[in-house]
Design an enzyme around this catalytic site. Sequence first.
Site, PDB file in Angstrom:
ATOM      1  CG  ASN A   1     -26.587 -19.790  32.507  1.00  0.00           C
ATOM      2  OD1 ASN A   1     -27.076 -20.559  31.686  1.00  0.00           O
ATOM      3  ND2 ASN A   1     -25.290 -19.652  32.659  1.00  0.00           N
TER       4      ASN A   1
ATOM      5  CG  HIS B   1     -28.110 -26.249  32.417  1.00  0.00           C
ATOM      6  ND1 HIS B   1     -27.188 -27.052  31.775  1.00  0.00           N
ATOM      7  CD2 HIS B   1     -27.404 -25.479  33.277  1.00  0.00           C
ATOM      8  CE1 HIS B   1     -25.976 -26.791  32.249  1.00  0.00           C
ATOM      9  NE2 HIS B   1     -26.086 -25.847  33.162  1.00  0.00           N
TER      10      HIS B   1
ATOM     11  CG  HIS C   1     -20.583 -20.966  28.847  1.00  0.00           C
ATOM     12  ND1 HIS C   1     -20.040 -21.706  29.871  1.00  0.00           N
ATOM     13  CD2 HIS C   1     -19.575 -20.783  27.958  1.00  0.00           C
ATOM     14  CE1 HIS C   1     -18.757 -21.951  29.616  1.00  0.00           C
ATOM     15  NE2 HIS C   1     -18.462 -21.408  28.449  1.00  0.00           N
TER      16      HIS C   1
ATOM     17  NE  ARG D   1     -18.644 -26.352  28.139  1.00  0.00           N
ATOM     18  CZ  ARG D   1     -18.019 -26.310  29.322  1.00  0.00           C
ATOM     19  NH1 ARG D   1     -18.586 -25.716  30.361  1.00  0.00           N
ATOM     20  NH2 ARG D   1     -16.839 -26.875  29.462  1.00  0.00           N
TER      21      ARG D   1
ATOM     22  NE  ARG E   1     -20.132 -29.655  27.737  1.00  0.00           N
ATOM     23  CZ  ARG E   1     -19.296 -29.749  28.777  1.00  0.00           C
ATOM     24  NH1 ARG E   1     -19.751 -29.617  29.999  1.00  0.00           N
ATOM     25  NH2 ARG E   1     -18.016 -29.987  28.608  1.00  0.00           N
TER      26      ARG E   1
ATOM     27  CD  GLU F   1     -21.579 -17.566  31.850  1.00  0.00           C
ATOM     28  OE1 GLU F   1     -21.369 -18.768  31.610  1.00  0.00           O
ATOM     29  OE2 GLU F   1     -22.132 -17.173  32.863  1.00  0.00           O
TER      30      GLU F   1
ATOM     31  CB  THR G   1     -17.577 -22.773  34.614  1.00  0.00           C
ATOM     32  OG1 THR G   1     -18.338 -22.716  33.420  1.00  0.00           O
ATOM     33  CG2 THR G   1     -16.344 -21.925  34.472  1.00  0.00           C
TER      34      THR G   1
ATOM     35  CD  GLU H   1     -20.739 -14.281  37.192  1.00  0.00           C
ATOM     36  OE1 GLU H   1     -20.979 -13.543  36.209  1.00  0.00           O
ATOM     37  OE2 GLU H   1     -21.318 -15.351  37.405  1.00  0.00           O
TER      38      GLU H   1
ATOM     39  CG  HIS I   1     -20.763 -22.068  39.174  1.00  0.00           C
ATOM     40  ND1 HIS I   1     -20.889 -23.320  39.706  1.00  0.00           N
ATOM     41  CD2 HIS I   1     -20.528 -22.247  37.859  1.00  0.00           C
ATOM     42  CE1 HIS I   1     -20.716 -24.217  38.747  1.00  0.00           C
ATOM     43  NE2 HIS I   1     -20.504 -23.592  37.611  1.00  0.00           N
TER      44      HIS I   1
END
Length: 249
Positions: free
Chosen positions: A12, A15, A48, A50, A54, A75, A106, A156, A199
Amino acid sequence: MMSENYLRLGVNIDHVATVRNARGGDYPDPLRAAKIAQEAGADGITAHLREDRRHISDADIDGLMEVLSVPLNFEMAATDEMQKIALRHKPHAVCIVPEKREERTTEGGLDVAREENRLAHFIAPLRDVGCRVSIFIAADQRQIEAAHRIGAEVIELHTGAYCDAFAEGREEEAARELASLRDMSTFADSLGLEVHAGHGLTYDTVKPVAAFPEVRELNIGHFLIGESIFLGLTPAIVEMRRLMDEARK
Ligand code: PXP
């Protein structure tokens, strides 16, 4: 050929975009991170988009669809806007996640049982265009049964509660959470669902989850991007891959 026992790693890259957005320019570039991740052994890239944008932006998703040679796991929240974007791009996989504006990440799984009808209608067009639909849920039998009823192919399992308990030294709770993840992986697999997990996973927490034979894929982001500050992205991913393979032996 990939063995039956092989555990896929989805990296992922959200970030990388968080750091870029802290300054508002183009650097560091999530696409560059995605390319490095796939060369380092990622079997897929997860991003993801969003509602508040962000981290990952619409342009990032356009770019990922163009440059990736491994599958994109997109996502998104179950909103009309996101559904339109997914239908336009037709990514390999769509993972439906809950989203609250005020949360930092999340925080929990999706309450599929509460919204069963709406979600069944929501995912049908995504399946029709060939996306593999995954639902991000807690290790809870009721939620797994609901995900199965609405026609998801993949679930998931949210590993956040296990990872938080481990990080905070609550050993008994971590062991309980791990046992639920194990039991619910077996249960979901018995219904014919493909099981993924993710996660909050780190080098310290990944192995027990990676050892569950029914789990086919892990999605890991924040820790890997953080660790890449110290090690570089390639070595950070290579080490995660090594731990996953070791757990699988
Ligand atoms: N899987 C899902 C469904 C997620 O929403 C996230 C976080 O965006 C992850 C995996 C990765 O979590 P982390 O960044 O904590 O590794």
